[in-house]
Design a protein around this motif. Sequence first.
Motif, PDB file in Angstrom:
ATOM      1  N   MET A 266       0.827  -1.207   0.000  1.00 54.02           N
ATOM      2  CA  MET A 266       0.000   0.000   0.000  1.00 54.02           C
ATOM      3  C   MET A 266       0.866   1.264   0.000  1.00 54.02           C
ATOM      4  O   MET A 266       0.594   2.227  -0.737  1.00 54.02           O
ATOM      5  N   ILE A 267       1.936   1.256   0.804  1.00 53.56           N
ATOM      6  CA  ILE A 267       2.806   2.433   0.880  1.00 53.56           C
ATOM      7  C   ILE A 267       3.505   2.679  -0.449  1.00 53.56           C
ATOM      8  O   ILE A 267       3.538   3.808  -0.960  1.00 53.56           O
ATOM      9  N   LEU A 268       4.072   1.629  -1.037  1.00 54.17           N
ATOM     10  CA  LEU A 268       4.788   1.795  -2.306  1.00 54.17           C
ATOM     11  C   LEU A 268       3.837   2.136  -3.446  1.00 54.17           C
ATOM     12  O   LEU A 268       4.205   2.879  -4.364  1.00 54.17           O
ATOM     13  N   ALA A 269       2.617   1.596  -3.412  1.00 55.81           N
ATOM     14  CA  ALA A 269       1.650   1.949  -4.440  1.00 55.81           C
ATOM     15  C   ALA A 269       1.243   3.412  -4.340  1.00 55.81           C
ATOM     16  O   ALA A 269       0.928   4.054  -5.349  1.00 55.81           O
ATOM     17  N   ALA A 270       1.275   3.973  -3.122  1.00 54.52           N
ATOM     18  CA  ALA A 270       0.868   5.363  -2.930  1.00 54.52           C
ATOM     19  C   ALA A 270       1.978   6.345  -3.262  1.00 54.52           C
ATOM     20  O   ALA A 270       1.730   7.394  -3.866  1.00 54.52           O
TER      21      ALA A 270
ATOM     22  N   GLY B 157       9.742  -2.346  -6.143  1.00 53.06           N
ATOM     23  CA  GLY B 157      11.024  -1.995  -5.552  1.00 53.06           C
ATOM     24  C   GLY B 157      11.762  -0.992  -6.424  1.00 53.06           C
ATOM     25  O   GLY B 157      11.168  -0.320  -7.280  1.00 53.06           O
ATOM     26  N   PRO B 158      13.077  -0.852  -6.197  1.00 50.07           N
ATOM     27  CA  PRO B 158      13.881   0.030  -7.046  1.00 50.07           C
ATOM     28  C   PRO B 158      13.730  -0.363  -8.510  1.00 50.07           C
ATOM     29  O   PRO B 158      13.869  -1.540  -8.854  1.00 50.07           O
ATOM     30  N   PRO B 159      13.422   0.574  -9.383  1.00 48.30           N
ATOM     31  CA  PRO B 159      13.104   0.228 -10.769  1.00 48.30           C
ATOM     32  C   PRO B 159      14.327  -0.239 -11.550  1.00 48.30           C
ATOM     33  O   PRO B 159      15.457   0.150 -11.240  1.00 48.30           O
ATOM     34  N   PRO B 160      14.128  -1.093 -12.589  1.00 45.09           N
ATOM     35  CA  PRO B 160      15.218  -1.486 -13.480  1.00 45.09           C
ATOM     36  C   PRO B 160      15.775  -0.249 -14.193  1.00 45.09           C
ATOM     37  O   PRO B 160      15.100   0.779 -14.245  1.00 45.09           O
ATOM     38  N   PRO B 161      16.994  -0.323 -14.759  1.00 38.72           N
ATOM     39  CA  PRO B 161      17.788  -1.549 -14.979  1.00 38.72           C
ATOM     40  C   PRO B 161      18.636  -1.981 -13.801  1.00 38.72           C
ATOM     41  O   PRO B 161      19.350  -2.966 -13.912  1.00 38.72           O
ATOM     42  N   ASP B 162      18.634  -1.240 -12.682  1.00 39.50           N
ATOM     43  CA  ASP B 162      19.442  -1.659 -11.548  1.00 39.50           C
ATOM     44  C   ASP B 162      18.986  -3.040 -11.077  1.00 39.50           C
ATOM     45  O   ASP B 162      17.798  -3.246 -10.801  1.00 39.50           O
ATOM     46  N   PRO B 163      19.921  -3.991 -10.969  1.00 37.58           N
ATOM     47  CA  PRO B 163      19.513  -5.348 -10.579  1.00 37.58           C
ATOM     48  C   PRO B 163      19.274  -5.443  -9.078  1.00 37.58           C
ATOM     49  O   PRO B 163      19.953  -4.812  -8.269  1.00 37.58           O
ATOM     50  N   SER B 164      18.297  -6.224  -8.700  1.00 40.53           N
ATOM     51  CA  SER B 164      18.083  -6.613  -7.314  1.00 40.53           C
ATOM     52  C   SER B 164      17.686  -8.076  -7.326  1.00 40.53           C
ATOM     53  O   SER B 164      17.217  -8.605  -8.336  1.00 40.53           O
ATOM     54  N   TRP B 165      17.885  -8.728  -6.188  1.00 44.35           N
ATOM     55  CA  TRP B 165      17.581 -10.159  -6.147  1.00 44.35           C
ATOM     56  C   TRP B 165      16.113 -10.425  -6.444  1.00 44.35           C
ATOM     57  O   TRP B 165      15.768 -11.413  -7.086  1.00 44.35           O
ATOM     58  N   GLY B 166      15.234  -9.528  -6.022  1.00 50.77           N
ATOM     59  CA  GLY B 166      13.809  -9.731  -6.260  1.00 50.77           C
ATOM     60  C   GLY B 166      13.430  -9.618  -7.713  1.00 50.77           C
ATOM     61  O   GLY B 166      12.712 -10.477  -8.253  1.00 50.77           O
TER      62      GLY B 166
ATOM     63  N   ALA C  13      13.893  -6.709   6.415  1.00 50.98           N
ATOM     64  CA  ALA C  13      14.099  -5.703   5.372  1.00 50.98           C
ATOM     65  C   ALA C  13      14.568  -6.343   4.071  1.00 50.98           C
ATOM     66  O   ALA C  13      14.129  -5.952   2.976  1.00 50.98           O
ATOM     67  N   ILE C  14      15.458  -7.335   4.166  1.00 46.72           N
ATOM     68  CA  ILE C  14      15.930  -8.038   2.964  1.00 46.72           C
ATOM     69  C   ILE C  14      14.763  -8.733   2.271  1.00 46.72           C
ATOM     70  O   ILE C  14      14.610  -8.669   1.041  1.00 46.72           O
ATOM     71  N   LEU C  15      13.913  -9.385   3.054  1.00 43.82           N
ATOM     72  CA  LEU C  15      12.773 -10.099   2.480  1.00 43.82           C
ATOM     73  C   LEU C  15      11.757  -9.139   1.865  1.00 43.82           C
ATOM     74  O   LEU C  15      11.218  -9.392   0.778  1.00 43.82           O
ATOM     75  N   VAL C  16      11.471  -8.039   2.556  1.00 44.53           N
ATOM     76  CA  VAL C  16      10.493  -7.075   2.036  1.00 44.53           C
ATOM     77  C   VAL C  16      10.992  -6.449   0.747  1.00 44.53           C
ATOM     78  O   VAL C  16      10.238  -6.307  -0.227  1.00 44.53           O
ATOM     79  N   GLU C  17      12.267  -6.074   0.704  1.00 41.60           N
ATOM     80  CA  GLU C  17      12.818  -5.483  -0.523  1.00 41.60           C
ATOM     81  C   GLU C  17      12.743  -6.468  -1.678  1.00 41.60           C
ATOM     82  O   GLU C  17      12.368  -6.104  -2.796  1.00 41.60           O
ATOM     83  N   ALA C  18      13.091  -7.740  -1.412  1.00 42.03           N
ATOM     84  CA  ALA C  18      13.030  -8.745  -2.472  1.00 42.03           C
ATOM     85  C   ALA C  18      11.591  -8.971  -2.930  1.00 42.03           C
ATOM     86  O   ALA C  18      11.316  -9.084  -4.136  1.00 42.03           O
ATOM     87  N   GLY C  19      10.662  -9.023  -1.977  1.00 43.08           N
ATOM     88  CA  GLY C  19       9.260  -9.225  -2.346  1.00 43.08           C
ATOM     89  C   GLY C  19       8.686  -8.062  -3.142  1.00 43.08           C
ATOM     90  O   GLY C  19       7.975  -8.263  -4.129  1.00 43.08           O
ATOM     91  N   LEU C  20       8.990  -6.837  -2.719  1.00 47.53           N
ATOM     92  CA  LEU C  20       8.506  -5.671  -3.448  1.00 47.53           C
ATOM     93  C   LEU C  20       9.127  -5.582  -4.836  1.00 47.53           C
ATOM     94  O   LEU C  20       8.451  -5.231  -5.808  1.00 47.53           O
TER      95      LEU C  20
ATOM     96  N   PHE D  61      10.133  -8.114  -6.582  1.00 49.58           N
ATOM     97  CA  PHE D  61       9.506  -9.186  -7.357  1.00 49.58           C
ATOM     98  C   PHE D  61       8.180  -8.723  -7.958  1.00 49.58           C
ATOM     99  O   PHE D  61       7.829  -9.081  -9.086  1.00 49.58           O
ATOM    100  N   LEU D  62       7.441  -7.900  -7.204  1.00 51.09           N
ATOM    101  CA  LEU D  62       6.151  -7.399  -7.675  1.00 51.09           C
ATOM    102  C   LEU D  62       6.276  -6.141  -8.532  1.00 51.09           C
ATOM    103  O   LEU D  62       5.266  -5.619  -8.992  1.00 51.09           O
ATOM    104  N   GLY D  63       7.495  -5.644  -8.727  1.00 51.28           N
ATOM    105  CA  GLY D  63       7.693  -4.440  -9.510  1.00 51.28           C
ATOM    106  C   GLY D  63       7.529  -3.164  -8.724  1.00 51.28           C
ATOM    107  O   GLY D  63       7.407  -2.085  -9.324  1.00 51.28           O
TER     108      GLY D  63
END
Length: 297
Positions: free
Chosen positions: A145-149, A236-245, A223-230, A232-234
């Motif tokens: 909800m926070i990231l969508a807002a 998180g930090p936008p591409p092209p920067d790579p992240s594990w998610g 925090a690691i899990l939340v960043e990866a999950g976010l 994964f859903l698009g």
Amino acid sequence: MKSADATEVLPSPHARSGLWTLWSMMRSEPMLLGGGAVLLLLVLAAVLIPVVMAIDPLSINVTQKLLPPSPEHWLGTDEFGREVFDRLVIGAHLSLRVGFAATALTALVGITLGALSGQYRLADSIIGRFSDALMIFPGFVLAIMILAAIGPSEFNVVLAVVVLYVPRVIRTVRASIIEYRSADFVQAARAVGVGDMRLLVVHILPKSFGPVMVQLTFGFAWAILVEAGLSFLGLGPPPPDPSWGNMISAAREFIRTAPWIMIAPGLMITATVLSLNLIGDGLRDLLDPRLQSQVNP
């Protein structure tokens, strides 16, 4: 004279006994040592490999796409011919950056608000309602909800993690302060005229150091899990920067033909979160006064 000089150079017996006691206690916690070793290796790899090796996570070579792991391509290549190893190392930078920043901000906000909540009733009523309101929502749903807002970015991911985890730190600090507020040493300090703020900062707050450290260690893993999950859903930090998610998200289409693209970042997330949870469990056992009394009767 020589003997006097020699005694000045040698460390004090108290310092040596204190360090030996600390090392003995840490050595008695294999989870703490094992988790710390794994986390240290991950941090050193993320910091040193980009300096030692010339890696480029954005270099595209479509003629070498979806190559399996080999001596030339240690972890294979993805659908654009990019080195999975390079992207994995750079992705570690982002995940660890988010984890460290979120943990630091959570500690700052949580300890401050928790101290005020435990010391003053009016602050407790306000901060307590705030914490309860945040904990009503499921954690990851609130992050979405926070990231969508406010939009996807690295700073916004850090902010979302802080909002999610700070109520737990507030409650931990508050409980410790309420526990020690009526202790004999606090009453003695108050009797000689020590003010409330100095009493809180100098005498009471250090007693909550152990439980807060354990809570923050688990918060780092969260925090690691939340960043990866976010990511994964698009969100998180936008591409092209790579992240594990987002690496795992992009690899979904190739899970049958090129599973190494998904396995590598998945193992990194697992190793990092597992190491942090081992550190947290080890610290909890090490800093528990009852366990300490068993180790040092």
